[in-house]
Write an enzyme that holds these catalytic residues in place. Structure first.
Site, mmCIF file in Angstrom:
data_model
loop_
_atom_site.group_PDB
_atom_site.id
_atom_site.type_symbol
_atom_site.label_atom_id
_atom_site.label_comp_id
_atom_site.label_asym_id
_atom_site.label_seq_id
_atom_site.Cartn_x
_atom_site.Cartn_y
_atom_site.Cartn_z
ATOM 1 N N ASN A 60 0.829 -1.208 0.000
ATOM 2 C CA ASN A 60 0.000 0.000 0.000
ATOM 3 C C ASN A 60 0.864 1.259 0.000
ATOM 4 O O ASN A 60 0.575 2.235 -0.715
ATOM 5 C CB ASN A 60 -0.918 0.010 1.231
ATOM 6 C CG ASN A 60 -2.198 -0.769 1.002
ATOM 7 O OD1 ASN A 60 -2.632 -0.949 -0.130
ATOM 8 N ND2 ASN A 60 -2.800 -1.234 2.078
ATOM 9 N N ASP A 87 -5.824 -2.977 -3.195
ATOM 10 C CA ASP A 87 -7.110 -3.631 -3.435
ATOM 11 C C ASP A 87 -7.005 -4.645 -4.575
ATOM 12 O O ASP A 87 -7.595 -5.734 -4.519
ATOM 13 C CB ASP A 87 -8.177 -2.587 -3.779
ATOM 14 C CG ASP A 87 -8.600 -1.764 -2.569
ATOM 15 O OD1 ASP A 87 -8.255 -2.151 -1.433
ATOM 16 O OD2 ASP A 87 -9.281 -0.737 -2.765
ATOM 17 N N GLU A 96 -6.184 -7.820 5.027
ATOM 18 C CA GLU A 96 -5.416 -8.734 4.177
ATOM 19 C C GLU A 96 -5.407 -10.142 4.767
ATOM 20 O O GLU A 96 -4.521 -10.937 4.485
ATOM 21 C CB GLU A 96 -3.979 -8.228 3.999
ATOM 22 C CG GLU A 96 -3.116 -8.231 5.246
ATOM 23 C CD GLU A 96 -3.238 -6.983 6.102
ATOM 24 O OE1 GLU A 96 -2.333 -6.762 6.925
ATOM 25 O OE2 GLU A 96 -4.219 -6.229 5.954
#
Length: 244
Positions: free
Chosen positions: A123, A132, A161
């Site tokens: 991220n 995503d 996650e």
């Protein structure tokens, strides 16, 4: 209280006149024809109104059927959204826990839990849309890996996650083999959404006999997952079997 109006007052009067004409043998022919013509006129009007009402009723029935179908479709959508993760389509946390408890009422259950390794760095480096996309691709690879094995497998996203896979009627050895296939499916090739980067995940596996507690099964699988991460990540570890 005033009586309710007679909707067929005019028709009833025309019928009375026709009956009176029928019962009067001395009535001139012109009056017979007038009474009959009056009755026929009212009968034709009733026929037209009946046809109009039938057409209207049929149209309203079709509209009601369309609305009923739409309500069923919306109810199915709401049911699906209540049980599935909006990003991946996998079962959500509540649904996967519910399904696990049902499986344990029917027999043994192996549970696989996994966590994407170093997901925060993905991220941070590539942005949340890329994160995503990674999550969606992980679920797709899990589906491909589990479809290659006999027996049903249910995939759930239980955290950002974090994922859980239910393997009903699968023993611990079979579950470890399936978890290893999942691990290889994720780590085996780079993700298209990341420029040539390989993504890995760590796995914990537990087995529980029928009527066991899912909370215990999850705790043992989670502890095994922690051992996999502590051991270097990108590996499968099995938890101790339930003592029952």
């Amino acid at each position: 209280m005033k009586p309710a109006p007679d909707l067929f007052e005019q028709e009833a009067a025309a019928l009375e006149r026709a009956l009176a004409a029928r019962d009067d043998p001395a009535l001139p022919a012109e009056q017979y024809r007038a009474a009959l013509s009056d009755l026929v006129g009212h009968f034709e009007r009733l026929m037209r109104e009946s046809r109009r009402l039938i057409r209207r009723s049929d149209r309203e029935e079709r509209e009601l059927n369309v609305l009923n179908d739409e309500l069923h479709r919306l109810a199915a959508q709401l049911e699906y959204k209540a049980r599935h993760d909006s990003l991946t389509g996998a079962l959500n946390r509540g649904a996967i826990f519910e399904r696990a408890s049902l499986h344990l009422q029917r027999g043994e259950l192996s549970l696989v839990v996994l966590d994407i390794d170093f997901f925060k760095s993905i991220n941070d480096a590539f942005g949340h849309p890329a994160g995503d996309a990674v999550i969606c691709e992980v679920v797709n690879r899990l589906r491909s890996a589990t479809s290659a094995h006999a027996g049903p497998a249910e995939i759930g996203r239980v955290g950002g996650e974090e994922f859980s896979i239910l393997l009903p009627r699968v023993d611990i050895d079979g579950a470890v083999r399936q978890a290893e296939a999942m691990r290889q499916a994720i780590a085996g090739r780079p993700f298209d959404c990341l420029p040539g980067r390989v993504v890995t995940a760590s796995f914990g596996v537990s087995w529980t006999p029928g009527n066991g507690a899912f909370g215990d099964a999850y705790a043992r699988a989670d502890e095994a997952l922690f051992e996999a991460k502590r051991g270097g990540r990108n590996q499968v570890r099995a938890g101790l079997a339930d003592a029952h």
